[in-house]
Design an enzyme around this catalytic site. Sequence first.
Site, PDB file in Angstrom:
ATOM      1  N   HIS A 144       0.861   7.647   0.260  1.00  0.00           N
ATOM      2  CA  HIS A 144      -0.152   6.612  -0.001  1.00  0.00           C
ATOM      3  C   HIS A 144       0.502   5.238  -0.120  1.00  0.00           C
ATOM      4  O   HIS A 144       0.440   4.578  -1.159  1.00  0.00           O
ATOM      5  CB  HIS A 144      -0.896   6.947  -1.305  1.00  0.00           C
ATOM      6  CG  HIS A 144      -2.371   6.760  -1.217  1.00  0.00           C
ATOM      7  ND1 HIS A 144      -3.183   7.558  -0.461  1.00  0.00           N
ATOM      8  CD2 HIS A 144      -3.195   5.842  -1.812  1.00  0.00           C
ATOM      9  CE1 HIS A 144      -4.443   7.162  -0.595  1.00  0.00           C
ATOM     10  NE2 HIS A 144      -4.473   6.116  -1.388  1.00  0.00           N
TER      11      HIS A 144
ATOM     12  N   GLY B 177      -3.854   6.570   8.062  1.00  0.00           N
ATOM     13  CA  GLY B 177      -3.365   7.928   8.283  1.00  0.00           C
ATOM     14  C   GLY B 177      -4.055   8.615   9.439  1.00  0.00           C
ATOM     15  O   GLY B 177      -3.425   9.343  10.221  1.00  0.00           O
TER      16      GLY B 177
END
EC number: 2.7.7.-
Length: 383
Positions: free
Chosen positions: A216, A226
Amino acid sequence: MDPSLFTSQSPGDLVSIETVWGKDYAYVPHPLPPAWEFPIEVWPLLNEATNRLSLLEGIGSTLPNPGLLLRPLRDREAIRSSEIEGTYANPRELLLFELKPRESQSAEDPANDQREVLNYRRALEHAEQTELPLCLRLLRELHHILLTGVRGADRTPGEFRRLQVAIGTKGRFVPPPPHLIGDLLSPFEAFLHRKDRPYHPLVDCFLAHYQFETIHPFADGNGRVGRLLLSIMVQQACGLSKPWLHLSEFFESRREEYYGGLFGISTDGDWSRWIAYCLKGVASQATTTVERCKRLLNAREDFKNRAQAIGGSARLQGIVDGVFESPLVRITELRDRFNIDYKTARTDVEKLVAAKILAELPDQYPKTYYAPEIFAIAYEGLE
């Protein structure tokens, strides 16, 4: 974060941290690849996924113009990936906003969502066109495109986070502390370029997706970056000529499994459930995309026959080809594109309306037309 949920099979470590909300634990994943053996019972899913992907590459490579399929694929991916994050814009809104962008007037203005979704498509296009390999610099560029001029623009677009974040209700998952981000991203980047892969390249893509989401690295927009990375990596790792496959539609339709699969790896090292889920997604999306591609090709042939029946000039055929890349048409745009006068462009459009290739969109100025059949094939299920 509840440390009791993490078992001895977890492929990471819990570290104690001090945050603005008090003492907590953060999860720090071990570098890839994991100490995991691909299970024999998942092999049929891998075979099915790779076969379906090969079919998709085969039909995609026969397209006379890749834009026939790539444009709606990008739009579908942008819309679905944004929906996972709670951002909503339907295809018609997105296409009209692109024709005539405007600044939002309030936090509730639909223009906010429309620009966010359009940013996602632009990020996809940038990823397809860049000469950069998969690397941290490219990820920062994609992040910057995603967050420019939209909500989250104050969350350091294009820069890795310098603050602690938490995910989910009551911080169900807490990613690594910011001072470890650099140490975690270096081996992650090395994994993206690794030659001696212990797993099938498609499996590696899903391992990398988990790792990125778990690290993250950005203050905002990690889910979207992502999923962008996943689309690019599948194309490159599996040798596809174009980015035919996107998985956000599958992830959005089975959202609880998506998040549960990611969390299950961190808590229990359950790689098998996650990989099986993703391979099912590949087979599902590749199959529906192949069918959509066939229908678009059939429609293209039908439209060409209709255009031929009403005169079939090279210009009319050019207009017909154009609606497969962008199903919205304006007379002024045709005038400029073909270097003709407005009256001639209007006559061409009227012919295509009579042939039921185009139809007028109501309440639009300047007058805007679209191809209903193409719009339905490309965007069905998104309205």
